[in-house]
Design a protein around this motif. Structure first.
Motif, PDB file in Angstrom:
ATOM      1  N   ALA A 129     -25.846  52.614  21.928  1.00  0.00           N
ATOM      2  CA  ALA A 129     -26.787  52.378  22.439  1.00  0.00           C
ATOM      3  C   ALA A 129     -26.002  50.683  23.159  1.00  0.00           C
ATOM      4  CB  ALA A 129     -27.951  52.116  22.817  1.00  0.00           C
ATOM      5  N   ARG A 130     -26.357  49.710  21.698  1.00  0.00           N
ATOM      6  CA  ARG A 130     -25.729  48.625  21.987  1.00  0.00           C
ATOM      7  C   ARG A 130     -24.731  47.447  22.604  1.00  0.00           C
ATOM      8  NH1 ARG A 130     -26.007  44.145  17.437  1.00  0.00           N
ATOM      9  NH2 ARG A 130     -26.700  42.330  18.814  1.00  0.00           N
ATOM     10  N   LEU A 131     -24.117  48.513  22.129  1.00  0.00           N
ATOM     11  CA  LEU A 131     -22.743  48.115  22.567  1.00  0.00           C
ATOM     12  C   LEU A 131     -22.479  48.701  24.244  1.00  0.00           C
ATOM     13  CD1 LEU A 131     -20.065  49.227  19.390  1.00  0.00           C
ATOM     14  CD2 LEU A 131     -20.518  46.940  19.953  1.00  0.00           C
ATOM     15  N   ARG A 132     -23.273  50.076  24.652  1.00  0.00           N
ATOM     16  CA  ARG A 132     -22.779  50.269  26.045  1.00  0.00           C
ATOM     17  C   ARG A 132     -24.118  49.320  26.452  1.00  0.00           C
ATOM     18  NH1 ARG A 132     -21.338  50.659  29.659  1.00  0.00           N
ATOM     19  NH2 ARG A 132     -21.439  52.283  30.808  1.00  0.00           N
ATOM     20  N   GLU A 133     -25.107  48.188  26.424  1.00  0.00           N
ATOM     21  CA  GLU A 133     -25.557  47.664  27.028  1.00  0.00           C
ATOM     22  C   GLU A 133     -24.331  46.126  27.572  1.00  0.00           C
ATOM     23  OE1 GLU A 133     -28.864  46.110  25.055  1.00  0.00           O
ATOM     24  OE2 GLU A 133     -29.371  48.048  24.936  1.00  0.00           O
ATOM     25  N   LYS A 134     -24.058  46.275  26.631  1.00  0.00           N
ATOM     26  CA  LYS A 134     -22.843  44.945  26.369  1.00  0.00           C
ATOM     27  C   LYS A 134     -21.534  45.210  28.195  1.00  0.00           C
ATOM     28  CE  LYS A 134     -24.725  42.166  23.457  1.00  0.00           C
ATOM     29  NZ  LYS A 134     -24.765  40.803  24.118  1.00  0.00           N
ATOM     30  N   GLY A 135     -21.353  46.565  27.768  1.00  0.00           N
ATOM     31  CA  GLY A 135     -20.470  47.021  28.584  1.00  0.00           C
ATOM     32  C   GLY A 135     -19.308  48.295  28.416  1.00  0.00           C
ATOM     33  N   ILE A 136     -19.143  48.153  27.136  1.00  0.00           N
ATOM     34  CA  ILE A 136     -17.778  48.937  26.353  1.00  0.00           C
ATOM     35  C   ILE A 136     -18.010  50.532  27.076  1.00  0.00           C
ATOM     36  CG2 ILE A 136     -17.059  49.383  24.227  1.00  0.00           C
ATOM     37  CD1 ILE A 136     -18.416  46.480  22.836  1.00  0.00           C
ATOM     38  N   ARG A 137     -17.242  50.346  27.891  1.00  0.00           N
ATOM     39  CA  ARG A 137     -17.812  52.278  27.249  1.00  0.00           C
ATOM     40  C   ARG A 137     -16.579  52.816  25.755  1.00  0.00           C
ATOM     41  NH1 ARG A 137     -14.110  52.730  32.587  1.00  0.00           N
ATOM     42  NH2 ARG A 137     -13.682  51.035  32.015  1.00  0.00           N
ATOM     43  N   PHE A 138     -17.862  54.363  25.823  1.00  0.00           N
ATOM     44  CA  PHE A 138     -16.906  55.129  25.187  1.00  0.00           C
ATOM     45  C   PHE A 138     -16.119  56.299  25.308  1.00  0.00           C
ATOM     46  CE2 PHE A 138     -19.632  52.678  23.635  1.00  0.00           C
ATOM     47  CZ  PHE A 138     -19.521  52.073  22.616  1.00  0.00           C
ATOM     48  N   SER A 139     -14.827  56.894  24.731  1.00  0.00           N
ATOM     49  CA  SER A 139     -14.156  58.116  24.897  1.00  0.00           C
ATOM     50  C   SER A 139     -14.256  58.869  23.704  1.00  0.00           C
ATOM     51  CB  SER A 139     -13.244  57.705  25.787  1.00  0.00           C
ATOM     52  OG  SER A 139     -12.203  58.883  26.059  1.00  0.00           O
ATOM     53  N   ILE A 140     -14.310  60.704  24.314  1.00  0.00           N
ATOM     54  CA  ILE A 140     -14.764  61.349  23.397  1.00  0.00           C
ATOM     55  C   ILE A 140     -12.630  61.986  23.114  1.00  0.00           C
ATOM     56  CG2 ILE A 140     -15.195  63.158  22.567  1.00  0.00           C
ATOM     57  CD1 ILE A 140     -17.836  61.777  22.506  1.00  0.00           C
ATOM     58  N   ASP A 141     -12.079  61.779  22.140  1.00  0.00           N
ATOM     59  CA  ASP A 141     -10.427  61.581  21.806  1.00  0.00           C
ATOM     60  C   ASP A 141     -11.029  63.180  21.027  1.00  0.00           C
ATOM     61  OD1 ASP A 141      -8.868  61.346  21.610  1.00  0.00           O
ATOM     62  OD2 ASP A 141      -8.342  59.974  19.481  1.00  0.00           O
ATOM     63  N   ASP A 142      -9.780  64.289  21.628  1.00  0.00           N
ATOM     64  CA  ASP A 142      -9.182  65.325  21.030  1.00  0.00           C
ATOM     65  C   ASP A 142     -10.530  66.156  21.439  1.00  0.00           C
ATOM     66  OD1 ASP A 142      -7.563  64.028  19.621  1.00  0.00           O
ATOM     67  OD2 ASP A 142      -8.552  63.977  17.798  1.00  0.00           O
ATOM     68  N   PHE A 143     -10.991  65.846  22.271  1.00  0.00           N
ATOM     69  CA  PHE A 143     -12.625  67.065  22.948  1.00  0.00           C
ATOM     70  C   PHE A 143     -12.048  68.497  22.934  1.00  0.00           C
ATOM     71  CE2 PHE A 143     -14.490  68.992  26.316  1.00  0.00           C
ATOM     72  CZ  PHE A 143     -15.938  68.693  26.337  1.00  0.00           C
ATOM     73  N   GLY A 144     -12.817  69.296  22.497  1.00  0.00           N
ATOM     74  CA  GLY A 144     -12.947  70.945  22.419  1.00  0.00           C
ATOM     75  C   GLY A 144     -12.414  70.613  20.549  1.00  0.00           C
ATOM     76  N   THR A 145     -11.437  69.778  20.559  1.00  0.00           N
ATOM     77  CA  THR A 145     -11.525  70.488  19.202  1.00  0.00           C
ATOM     78  C   THR A 145     -12.006  70.642  18.006  1.00  0.00           C
ATOM     79  OG1 THR A 145     -10.871  68.660  18.105  1.00  0.00           O
ATOM     80  CG2 THR A 145      -9.067  69.766  19.532  1.00  0.00           C
ATOM     81  N   GLY A 146     -13.637  70.370  18.496  1.00  0.00           N
ATOM     82  CA  GLY A 146     -14.603  69.873  17.099  1.00  0.00           C
ATOM     83  C   GLY A 146     -14.871  71.066  16.932  1.00  0.00           C
TER      84      GLY A 146
END
Ligand code: C2E
Ligand code: CA
Ligand code: CA
Length: 542
Positions: free
Chosen positions: A424-441
């Motif tokens: 949340a804190r990093l998102r506030e700064k504008g950094i984005r997140f991506s889910i790697d290897d989606f669907g394998t977990g």
């Protein structure tokens, strides 16, 4: 002789003649010798001296007749009592003065301290120092075979984290009890610290120890009563045998540790016997990673990401390692080892910094260029992860909205409050997140809406699977379309990984995938090659 001052310090002052007959006992000494009712004063000093100390006492007199001091045991009130004796010769009288201080208190405290220093407080087992002593002694006195097993509990951290340290301690004590029952009278058990134990099997080679250790696996597998729920643990074990796998303590323990580490990697809860050839390879990798970080053997390649109009929009930074002995080592090989060896927080931060500085350079050619950097789950485990990222961004002076951190489903699934706060804190700064290897977990999808994720990366396995013939290929295509639609419905972008053919690209474009990354459009490459493309594009539109 017995001045008032000395009286307070000394428990007894004696004067003895050449035959050690006692001619004088100070008053406090008389009281000291007769603490218990019925006790009588001694008449000869040698007769109250402990049999084992007589020779030493006489040796002291012989070697320094004028004055000496030593610790001795004397019989007092029916008990052996440690005393410190200082002796002075009275030449005129042919007598000795013996000034005695009772040091039995110190000696017992000494023994208690020694015991504490050699034992683990929680379980009462010998500790690391004591184990070394036992093995050293064993090596000096006997030459027959024996085996050293190093045990490391699986899942112990979870118990500690979810039920608290008191419960963790209880589990260690219970484990000690269970294992003790399985040992013979000749065997030794020690706790090295944390959830690491050592078992020493006297007279057993590694194979025989292996057999015995199967019972240990079963004993640990029984549920532990950790209210409100039972906990289920396992144990990873490595075995080394004397003298085949080592002729001293540290070699045996090191090799047992290497074998234990193999048990962990092979899926935990098992026994591995040390094998010199296999073990050495990985052992040197672990050490070499450490050195390699220092020697500057690590660098990054960048795999380009394109939109469906084949415009270069970003890249994923991928770590590379070229070692002078091992040659190129792939991240799939060294990252798990670095994680296990505790090097990943450091290596991960290095990677982030390297990629961010490179991004700054790319921005001079293309200000919107987006860099994706992989983050290992163990990096989130560190307390200051969010601060580190912010610090690196400031240091590299980049726009945080141009940075994407790739995280795996497992990072989110094991998502502690700590992880969520960092995200949340990093998102506030504008950094984005991506889910790697989606669907394998195999994970629940609820986190996609709950956490600040902005895109998913469809794993290469799904992309490859659409080329399967017949109905399998058709359903795999449907699956990809469904994933893309799902992501879009909650405002997530989709990156398809491992795109290798034009047919795959065409299908993904139809299905409204947003970006592709794969050998078709570009393999991981040096920063200079990405820069060339950006340069060419900048010139073309100028
Ligand atoms: P990943 O994040 O899934 O990275 C994609 C991997 O797929 C890369 O392998 C890439 O070279 C490969 N790849 C891309 N396109 C294609 C294709 O069309 N066909 C085929 N066959 N392969 C393709 P690489 O570089 O060996 O990286 C492997 C994994 O190592 C990465 O998987 C990632 O999990 C990890 N990794 C790499 N760099 C880092 C890093 O800096 N930090 C962390 N934590 N992990 C990293
Ligand atoms: Ca990745
Ligand atoms: Ca991936």
């Amino acid at each position: 002789m017995s001045t008032p001052t000395l009286d307070r310090v000394l428990d007894a002052v004696l004067r003895v003649d050449a035959a050690y007959d006692i001619r004088f006992i100070s008053e406090p000494g008389q009281r000291w010798f007769t603490r218990v009712p019925g006790a009588v004063l001694p008449s000869n000093f040698l007769s109250i001296l402990h049999a084992d100390d007589v020779a030493r006492f006489q040796q002291c007199i012989a070697s320094s007749p004028d004055s000496f001091s030593c610790d001795l045991r004397i019989l007092r009130n029916d008990h052996n009592c440690w005393v410190h004796v200082r002796s002075y010769r009275l030449p005129a009288l042919h007598q000795l003065v013996l000034c005695i201080i009772d040091i039995s208190m110190w000696k017992t405290e000494d023994a208690a301290l020694r015991r504490a220093a050699e034992h683990d407080e929680l379980t009462g087992l010998p500790n690391r120092a004591s184990l070394k002593k036992t093995v050293d002694q064993r090596l000096q006195t006997a030459s027959g075979v024996f085996s050293v097993a190093l045990l490391d509990l699986d899942g112990f951290k979870k118990v500690n984290d979810s039920y608290g340290h008191a419960m963790g301690d209880a589990v260690l004590v219970e484990t000690t009890k269970r294992l003790r029952k399985l040992l013979g009278p000749e065997d030794t058990m020690a706790r090295l610290g944390g959830d690491e134990f050592v078992l020493l099997f006297e007279g057993k080679n590694a194979l025989a120890a292996h057999q015995a250790l199967k019972k240990v696996l079963l004993a640990v597998a029984r549920p532990y009563d950790t209210a409100p729920h039972n906990a289920y643990l396992g144990v990873s074990i490595g075995v080394a045998e004397y003298p085949q796998h080592g002729t001293d303590y540290s070699m045996l323990l090191k090799n047992a540790d290497t074998a234990m580490y193999y048990s962990k990697n092979a899926g935990k809860n098992r026994v591995t016997v040390f094998e010199p050839t296999k073990a050495n390879v990985d052992f040197s990798i672990k050490a070499a990673i450490h050195d390699g970080i220092q020697e500057g053997e690590f660098y990054m390649d960048y795999q380009p990401q394109y939109d469906m109009a084949r415009q270069l929009v970003g890249a994923e930074a991928l770590m590379r390692w070229r070692n002078r002995n091992l040659g190129r080592v792939g991240p799939d090989q060294f990252i798990p080892i670095a994680e296990e060896a505790g090097l990943m927080p450091f290596l991960g931060k290095w990677a982030l910094r390297y990629a961010c500085h490179q991004l700054k350079k790319f921005h001079t050619l293309a200000p919107d260029f987006v860099m994706s950097v992989n983050v290992s789950p163990v990096q989130f485990g560190s307390d200051s992860f969010d601060e580190q990222v912010i610090e690196v961004i400031q240091e590299a002076d980049i726009d945080p909205t141009r940075l994407i951190l790739e995280i795996t489903e497992s990072t989110l699934m094991s998502s502690q409050e700590k992880t969520e706060r960092a995200l949340a804190r990093l998102r506030e700064k504008g950094i984005r997140f991506s889910i790697d290897d989606f669907g394998t977990g195999f994970s629940s999808l609820s986190y996609l809406t709950r956490l600040p994720v902005s895109s998913i990366k469809i794993d290469k396995a799904f992309v490859t699977a659409m080329d399967e013939g017949g109905s399998a290929g058709t359903s795999n295509k449907k699956l990809i379309t469904a994933m893309i639609n799902l992501a879009h419905s909650i405002d997530l972008k989709v990156v398809a990984e491992g795109v290798e053919t034009e047919a795959q690209f065409a299908f993904l474009k139809d299905a409204r995938c947003n970006l592709v990354q794969g050998y078709l459009t570009g393999r991981p490459m040096a920063a200079a090659d990405i820069a060339k493309q950006l340069q060419a594009h900048a010139e073309a539109i100028a």
